[in-house]
Design an enzyme around this catalytic site. Structure first.
Site, PDB file in Angstrom:
ATOM      1  N   GLU A  48       0.798  -1.230   0.000  1.00 49.44           N
ATOM      2  CA  GLU A  48       0.000   0.000   0.000  1.00 49.44           C
ATOM      3  C   GLU A  48       0.829   1.278   0.000  1.00 49.44           C
ATOM      4  OE1 GLU A  48      -2.944  -0.054   3.113  1.00 49.44           O
ATOM      5  OE2 GLU A  48      -4.020  -1.719   2.229  1.00 49.44           O
TER       6      GLU A  48
ATOM      7  N   GLU B   5      -5.317  -8.377   0.633  1.00 48.66           N
ATOM      8  CA  GLU B   5      -6.043  -7.997   1.863  1.00 48.66           C
ATOM      9  C   GLU B   5      -7.506  -7.753   1.542  1.00 48.66           C
ATOM     10  OE1 GLU B   5      -4.565  -4.657   4.134  1.00 48.66           O
ATOM     11  OE2 GLU B   5      -2.487  -5.351   3.963  1.00 48.66           O
TER      12      GLU B   5
HETATM   13  O1  IFM Z   1      -4.288  -2.788   9.065  1.00 45.55           O
HETATM   14  C1  IFM Z   1      -4.212  -2.282   7.778  1.00 45.55           C
HETATM   15  C2  IFM Z   1      -3.034  -2.879   7.031  1.00 45.55           C
HETATM   16  O2  IFM Z   1      -1.838  -2.676   7.696  1.00 45.55           O
HETATM   17  C3  IFM Z   1      -2.925  -2.249   5.667  1.00 45.55           C
HETATM   18  N1  IFM Z   1      -4.172  -2.328   4.957  1.00 45.55           N
HETATM   19  C4  IFM Z   1      -5.366  -1.920   5.632  1.00 45.55           C
HETATM   20  C5  IFM Z   1      -5.468  -2.588   6.995  1.00 45.55           C
HETATM   21  C6  IFM Z   1      -6.738  -2.121   7.716  1.00 45.55           C
HETATM   22  O3  IFM Z   1      -6.735  -0.742   7.877  1.00 45.55           O
END
Ligand code: IFM
Length: 486
Positions: free
Chosen positions: A184, A377
């Protein structure tokens, strides 16, 4: 191009889906994820140096409740128990990140043997449990010593990250075959270098934000090259940007779909909430035209070779997708935002729940970048706590995950190659500026006693994994989303 189903001995099925219903392709990687600073704790143990997150956590008011990652889930000491829980859930793969300051406490120089050994023990433990390690090299914990030298603003960061990658790959590639370079970048550029809410806690000019982005993208390329050059086993390499997804409220209208697609790939805001400023250089070797116009004079000077370095062949396009934005066709032929109905479902951070994002996101990204997709994710924060009988019931998380997986299944059935799904998160953890207030895990963690407990969602996910998705769609269940196939 990597195809996990082939490695697992499945037949060549262009759609990848075996049988009917909601069964996923054979060899589909059912996983869950975490990151180093969010779970490890042990920040002063075995030679680990401070990271930018350790520093931010000392800033008054930066983190809800003044929480820190000093102890977090104490995973550094409890990883064997945690892996045993993962095994009991039947996870096929576990995505975790390496803490750069454990490997190089000052960010440069030789590898710290004790830090490296921790990840050797962890990966060995996973492999013994039959769980495939999926390693992220950078999930936001830059060594503070490097931040003191400018961090991502310093062009040297490309070299630093490459050297760090070489240490990790040298140490782990006899056992790890799946690599994610950077997680990210959109978030640490925006929240960390623009809004000062995340580490390193800066509010910089747009020009500086784009320079940090430019170096990040070059560092990604240099890291891919290092993995390819040093890995001891055939490896699969990708990255994990976050995906902005605008989806059509009228999926039967090709014009509405085209408008949603155009928005998904637009560069049109100063919060770096876009796919293409990050994805196009990595896949095509150039910045998108609309972004060059939008950012104008703030675009950094591009040196010869920069774009070539960013564009390295990848085996999969990893993407983190949590939510999307509904759009309709406006009178001007462009996408127009559609407000959610009053009372629309939301998670505990108030993010709208929109399962359509896990259909349209992978579909649009595959159309554009032509790489197999891995959902690196997806998940939700929920107000979980044990009931009086000790059971942690989280039906909202089960429903969220079911709906999103059904949407993902439809994308696969429509021809999008999706190799895996990593639920965020394996366990409750330190949710950055929100501290321990937000619980994203399928495993409940009591942050006072460090007791772990599988939530009902973990038991449910076990069944989904064991049946390769068949239990997702019980006969007669309502359609998971309002979206239909194009
Ligand atoms: O916890 C975070 C993660 O570290 C990165 N992506 C989003 C998740 C939730 O906010």
């Amino acid at each position: 191009m990597n195809d996990y189903s082939k490695q697992n001995g499945s037949t060549n099925n262009p759609r990848g889906v075996q049988g009917g219903g909601s069964v996923f392709p054979r060899g589909f990687l059912w996983g869950a994820g975490s990151s180093s600073y969010q779970i490890e704790g042990a920040v002063n143990v075995d030679g680990r140096g401070p990271s930018v997150w350790d520093t931010l956590c000392t800033r008054s008011g930066a983190i809800v409740g003044g929480h820190t990652g000093d102890v977090a889930c104490d995973h550094y000491h409890r990883f064997r128990d945690d892996v045993a829980l993962m095994k009991s859930m039947g996870l096929k793969s576990y995505r975790f990140s390496i803490a750069w300051p454990r490997i190089q406490p000052d960010g440069v120089g030789p590898a710290n043997t004790k830090g490296v050994d921790f990840y050797r023990r962890l990966t060995d433990c996973l492999l013994e449990a039959g769980i495939r390690p999926f390693v992220t090299l950078y999930h936001w914990d830059m060594p503070q010593a490097l931040q003191n030298r400018g961090g991502w603003l310093n062009r040297e960061s490309v070299h630093w990250f490459s050297e760090y990658t070489r240490h990790v790959v040298t140490a782990l590639s006899d056992r790890v075959t799946d690599w994610i370079t950077i997680n990210e970048p959109q978030i640490y550029i925006n929240l960390g270098h623009n809004q000062a809410k995340h580490a390193p806690g800066l509010a910089m000019s747009l020009r500086e934000q784009l320079l940090a982005t430019h170096h990040t993208l070059m560092a990604h390329g240099a890291s891919v090259m290092a993995i390819r050059g040093l890995a001891k086993k055939p490896s699969h390499v990708g990255w994990a940007p976050v995906g902005r997804v605008d989806f059509p409220v009228d999926p039967g209208s090709p014009e509405c779909v085209a408008a949603a697609r155009a928005n998904t790939f637009a560069v049109d805001n100063l919060g770096h909430w876009n796919n293409t400023w990050f994805g196009d250089p990595v896949i095509f070797g150039h910045y998108p035209e609309d972004g060059l116009k939008y950012y104008g004079a703030a675009v950094p000077k591009i040196e010869p070779g920069d774009m070539e370095l960013m564009k390295q062949p990848l085996d999969f396009y990893g993407v983190n997708i949590y939510s999307g934005a509904p759009v309709r066709l406006g009178a001007n032929g462009k996408a127009e935002a559609v407000a959610h109905a009053p009372g629309h479902a939301r998670n505990a951070l108030s993010w709208p729940i929109t399962p359509e994002c896990l259909y349209w996101g992978p579909k649009f990204l595959y159309e554009r970048y032509q790489l197999p997709i891995v959902i690196t994710e997806n998940g939700m924060t929920n107000l979980d706590s044990p009931d009086v009988d000790g059971v942690v019931r989280d039906p909202q998380r089960i429903d969220y995950t079911r709906r999103h997986l059904l949407a993902l299944h439809r994308a696969i059935a429509d021809g999008v190659p999706v190799n895996g799904y990593f639920h965020w998160s394996i366990m409750d953890n330190f949710e950055w500026a929100e501290g321990y207030k937000d619980r994203f895990g399928m495993i409940y963690v009591d942050f006072v006693t460090q007791e772990r407990k599988l939530k009902e969602s973990a038991h449910w996910y076990r069944e989904v994994i064991a049946t390769n998705g068949a239990t997702l769609a019980p006969a007669g269940a309502a359609a998971p989303t309002s979206a239909a196939k194009v």
